[in-house]
Design a protein around this motif. Structure first.
Motif, PDB file in Angstrom:
ATOM      1  N   UNK A  13      82.348  49.822  83.695  1.00 48.30           N
ATOM      2  CA  UNK A  13      82.177  51.275  83.647  1.00 48.30           C
ATOM      3  C   UNK A  13      81.414  51.689  82.401  1.00 48.30           C
ATOM      4  N   UNK A  14      80.727  52.813  82.501  1.00 54.55           N
ATOM      5  CA  UNK A  14      80.062  53.385  81.330  1.00 54.55           C
ATOM      6  C   UNK A  14      81.075  54.160  80.501  1.00 54.55           C
ATOM      7  N   UNK A  15      81.081  53.910  79.214  1.00 48.34           N
ATOM      8  CA  UNK A  15      81.949  54.645  78.294  1.00 48.34           C
ATOM      9  C   UNK A  15      81.068  55.266  77.213  1.00 48.34           C
ATOM     10  N   UNK A  16      80.719  56.520  77.429  1.00 48.22           N
ATOM     11  CA  UNK A  16      79.828  57.208  76.512  1.00 48.22           C
ATOM     12  C   UNK A  16      80.639  57.956  75.447  1.00 48.22           C
ATOM     13  N   UNK A  17      80.078  58.082  74.259  1.00 49.74           N
ATOM     14  CA  UNK A  17      80.654  58.906  73.204  1.00 49.74           C
ATOM     15  C   UNK A  17      79.758  60.125  73.032  1.00 49.74           C
ATOM     16  N   UNK A  18      80.219  61.248  73.511  1.00 41.93           N
ATOM     17  CA  UNK A  18      79.419  62.476  73.445  1.00 41.93           C
ATOM     18  C   UNK A  18      79.500  63.074  72.044  1.00 41.93           C
ATOM     19  N   UNK A  19      78.390  63.650  71.608  1.00 42.00           N
ATOM     20  CA  UNK A  19      78.360  64.261  70.284  1.00 42.00           C
ATOM     21  C   UNK A  19      78.698  65.731  70.286  1.00 42.00           C
ATOM     22  N   UNK A  20      78.637  66.369  71.448  1.00 37.57           N
ATOM     23  CA  UNK A  20      78.927  67.795  71.523  1.00 37.57           C
ATOM     24  C   UNK A  20      79.244  68.193  72.968  1.00 37.57           C
ATOM     25  N   UNK A  21      79.584  69.463  73.144  1.00 32.70           N
ATOM     26  CA  UNK A  21      79.938  69.952  74.478  1.00 32.70           C
ATOM     27  C   UNK A  21      78.717  70.026  75.393  1.00 32.70           C
ATOM     28  N   UNK A  22      77.535  70.233  74.826  1.00 32.75           N
ATOM     29  CA  UNK A  22      76.320  70.286  75.645  1.00 32.75           C
ATOM     30  C   UNK A  22      76.097  68.966  76.377  1.00 32.75           C
ATOM     31  N   UNK A  23      76.331  67.859  75.684  1.00 24.29           N
ATOM     32  CA  UNK A  23      76.161  66.541  76.310  1.00 24.29           C
ATOM     33  C   UNK A  23      77.136  66.369  77.469  1.00 24.29           C
ATOM     34  N   UNK A  24      78.382  66.778  77.261  1.00 23.97           N
ATOM     35  CA  UNK A  24      79.386  66.697  78.328  1.00 23.97           C
ATOM     36  C   UNK A  24      78.926  67.517  79.527  1.00 23.97           C
ATOM     37  N   UNK A  25      78.472  68.737  79.279  1.00 21.70           N
ATOM     38  CA  UNK A  25      78.060  69.624  80.365  1.00 21.70           C
ATOM     39  C   UNK A  25      76.849  69.079  81.115  1.00 21.70           C
ATOM     40  N   UNK A  26      75.886  68.518  80.389  1.00 20.81           N
ATOM     41  CA  UNK A  26      74.690  67.977  81.038  1.00 20.81           C
ATOM     42  C   UNK A  26      75.015  66.775  81.907  1.00 20.81           C
ATOM     43  N   UNK A  27      75.839  65.858  81.391  1.00 15.67           N
ATOM     44  CA  UNK A  27      76.242  64.696  82.184  1.00 15.67           C
ATOM     45  C   UNK A  27      77.042  65.108  83.408  1.00 15.67           C
ATOM     46  N   UNK A  28      77.910  66.103  83.226  1.00 15.15           N
ATOM     47  CA  UNK A  28      78.721  66.568  84.358  1.00 15.15           C
ATOM     48  C   UNK A  28      77.840  67.181  85.437  1.00 15.15           C
ATOM     49  N   UNK A  29      76.835  67.946  85.028  1.00  9.93           N
ATOM     50  CA  UNK A  29      75.932  68.568  85.995  1.00  9.93           C
ATOM     51  C   UNK A  29      75.118  67.520  86.746  1.00  9.93           C
ATOM     52  N   UNK A  31      76.018  64.564  87.450  1.00 16.38           N
ATOM     53  CA  UNK A  31      76.903  63.781  88.331  1.00 16.38           C
ATOM     54  C   UNK A  31      77.943  64.693  88.981  1.00 16.38           C
ATOM     55  N   UNK A  32      77.499  65.881  89.382  1.00 19.99           N
ATOM     56  CA  UNK A  32      78.420  66.919  89.846  1.00 19.99           C
ATOM     57  C   UNK A  32      79.292  66.490  91.018  1.00 19.99           C
ATOM     58  N   UNK A  33      78.761  65.661  91.911  1.00 21.38           N
ATOM     59  CA  UNK A  33      79.520  65.299  93.113  1.00 21.38           C
ATOM     60  C   UNK A  33      80.744  64.456  92.787  1.00 21.38           C
ATOM     61  N   UNK A  34      80.704  63.711  91.686  1.00 27.75           N
ATOM     62  CA  UNK A  34      81.831  62.824  91.376  1.00 27.75           C
ATOM     63  C   UNK A  34      82.520  63.178  90.066  1.00 27.75           C
ATOM     64  N   UNK A  35      82.104  64.254  89.416  1.00 25.43           N
ATOM     65  CA  UNK A  35      82.564  64.538  88.052  1.00 25.43           C
ATOM     66  C   UNK A  35      83.794  65.439  88.015  1.00 25.43           C
ATOM     67  N   UNK A  36      84.635  65.164  87.034  1.00 25.99           N
ATOM     68  CA  UNK A  36      85.740  66.045  86.676  1.00 25.99           C
ATOM     69  C   UNK A  36      85.850  66.047  85.153  1.00 25.99           C
ATOM     70  N   UNK A  37      85.982  67.224  84.563  1.00 24.29           N
ATOM     71  CA  UNK A  37      86.099  67.355  83.109  1.00 24.29           C
ATOM     72  C   UNK A  37      87.541  67.679  82.758  1.00 24.29           C
ATOM     73  N   UNK A 207      77.659  74.525  88.876  1.00 22.94           N
ATOM     74  CA  UNK A 207      77.681  73.185  89.474  1.00 22.94           C
ATOM     75  C   UNK A 207      79.010  72.882  90.148  1.00 22.94           C
ATOM     76  N   UNK A 208      79.989  73.768  89.979  1.00 20.45           N
ATOM     77  CA  UNK A 208      81.313  73.637  90.616  1.00 20.45           C
ATOM     78  C   UNK A 208      82.035  72.347  90.219  1.00 20.45           C
ATOM     79  N   UNK A 209      81.786  71.865  89.019  1.00 20.06           N
ATOM     80  CA  UNK A 209      82.523  70.706  88.503  1.00 20.06           C
ATOM     81  C   UNK A 209      83.910  71.177  88.061  1.00 20.06           C
ATOM     82  N   UNK A 210      84.988  70.542  88.543  1.00 21.15           N
ATOM     83  CA  UNK A 210      86.330  70.953  88.112  1.00 21.15           C
ATOM     84  C   UNK A 210      86.539  70.734  86.614  1.00 21.15           C
ATOM     85  N   UNK A 211      87.149  71.699  85.948  1.00 19.58           N
ATOM     86  CA  UNK A 211      87.497  71.575  84.531  1.00 19.58           C
ATOM     87  C   UNK A 211      89.008  71.729  84.454  1.00 19.58           C
TER      88      UNK A 211
END
Length: 216
Positions: A13-29, A31-37, A207-211
């Motif tokens: 699995x990929x284990x990323x270390x995000x530096x800020x909330x923007x990175x989290x939001x961009x990755x979630x968008x 991969x919207x179909x499989x993402x949950x925050x 993007x309707x990603x669950x938070x």
């Protein structure tokens, strides 16, 4: 039976270390179909593509660490120790504390023989005949509200919350205790975490990603 079979392991699995909330939001968008925050006091975790993760770990700010230490251990602080701490660790957290540093810098501790048994803030009976008193040009406030950043992460520095503390002078030892009131630190952290959750919900509503509140 001694036969051999070939088995190929799944990709790690990929284990990323995000530096800020923007990175989290961009990755979630992306991969919207499989993402949950998920968000919690420990940080934000984006779970996507079954086993992949992106994490933003929350780090306590130095002022919050200090307040937690004072709450747990209730150390006796000399006048110099307290004023130096206020001038350094809490230098940008005193917006609601008034002239606290100036007041504490002018405090004088005295003690002597007396039969005065009254008890008030800054003055307490120390025995049947000994009384200690704390004096200054202005009265020492009984309570003070610090306004520290809750997290040390640069992207979260704007999240500040008032934490009310009691200031307890001890004339006998010439020291002070600064004690956060019950629930103040916990409420401040919960508020900051919920603010992060609200920011993420606003960023990801299209993007309707669950938070979700919690951890995956």
């Amino acid at each position: 039976d001694g036969s051999l079979s070939r088995v190929e392991a799944d990709q790690p699995p990929n284990n990323h270390k995000a530096g800020n909330l923007d990175t989290i939001a961009e990755l979630a968008t992306e991969n919207a179909e499989s993402a949950t925050v998920w968000f919690s006091p420990s940080g934000v975790t984006l779970a996507f593509n079954d086993r992949s993760r992106a994490n933003l770990v929350f780090m306590d700010s130095d002022p919050l660490k200090q307040l937690k230490e004072w709450k747990t251990n209730r150390p006796q602080l000399t006048q110099q120790q307290l004023t130096q701490c206020l001038k350094t660790t809490f230098c940008d957290s005193l917006a609601t504390a008034g002239e606290l540093v100036a007041i504490l810098s002018r405090v004088k501790f005295t003690s002597g023989a007396s039969i005065d048994t009254s008890i008030s803030h800054g003055k307490a009976s120390l025995g049947k005949e000994i009384v200690g008193e704390v004096t200054g040009t202005k009265a020492i406030p009984e309570y003070v509200t610090f306004m520290p950043p809750i997290f040390a992460n640069p992207c979260l520095q704007k999240l500040r919350r008032g934490i009310e503390c009691a200031i307890i002078p001890d004339a006998e030892t010439g020291t002070f205790r600064v004690v956060p009131l019950p629930g103040q630190i916990e409420n401040a952290v919960e508020w900051a975490v919920n603010e992060v959750g609200e920011v993420l919900r606003n960023r990801l509503k299209d993007s309707e990603v669950p938070v979700m509140s919690g951890t995956p």
